[in-house]
Design a protein around this motif. Structure first.
Motif: not given
Length: 91
Positions: A1-8
């Motif tokens: 989840m945090t990886a997706r937020v960072v990527a976004a």
């Protein structure tokens, strides 16, 4: 989840920087316009330098001798020397 937020967040920042490059201050079109203005200003400066050089030469001639003063007086004011006859030819 945090990886997706960072990527976004990174994608959004990339979009912001990309938009700044094309539409913001210092953008590519603005730089091109500034280069064109710079070229036009350099041309105007060169013309002004040439005009200044001509005026400086005329001032130097006026300081050095009276020949140029006499020439200007004769051509612009129609002055003549004593015992001289002025002859003008019509067009």
């Amino acid at each position: 989840m945090t990886a997706r937020v960072v990527a976004a967040v990174l994608v959004v920042l990339l979009g912001v920087f990309h938009a700044q490059l094309w539409f913001g201050r210092g953008s590519i079109p603005e730089v091109q316009r500034l280069r064109e203005r710079l070229a036009a200003q350099r041309l105007a400066n060169e013309e002004a330098r040439a005009a200044n050089a001509r005026l400086a030469a005329e001032v130097q001639d006026l300081r050095e001798g009276l020949e140029i003063v006499e020439e200007i007086a004769r051509s612009e004011l129609g002055m003549v020397k004593p015992n001289e006859i002025l002859v003008q030819f019509g067009p």
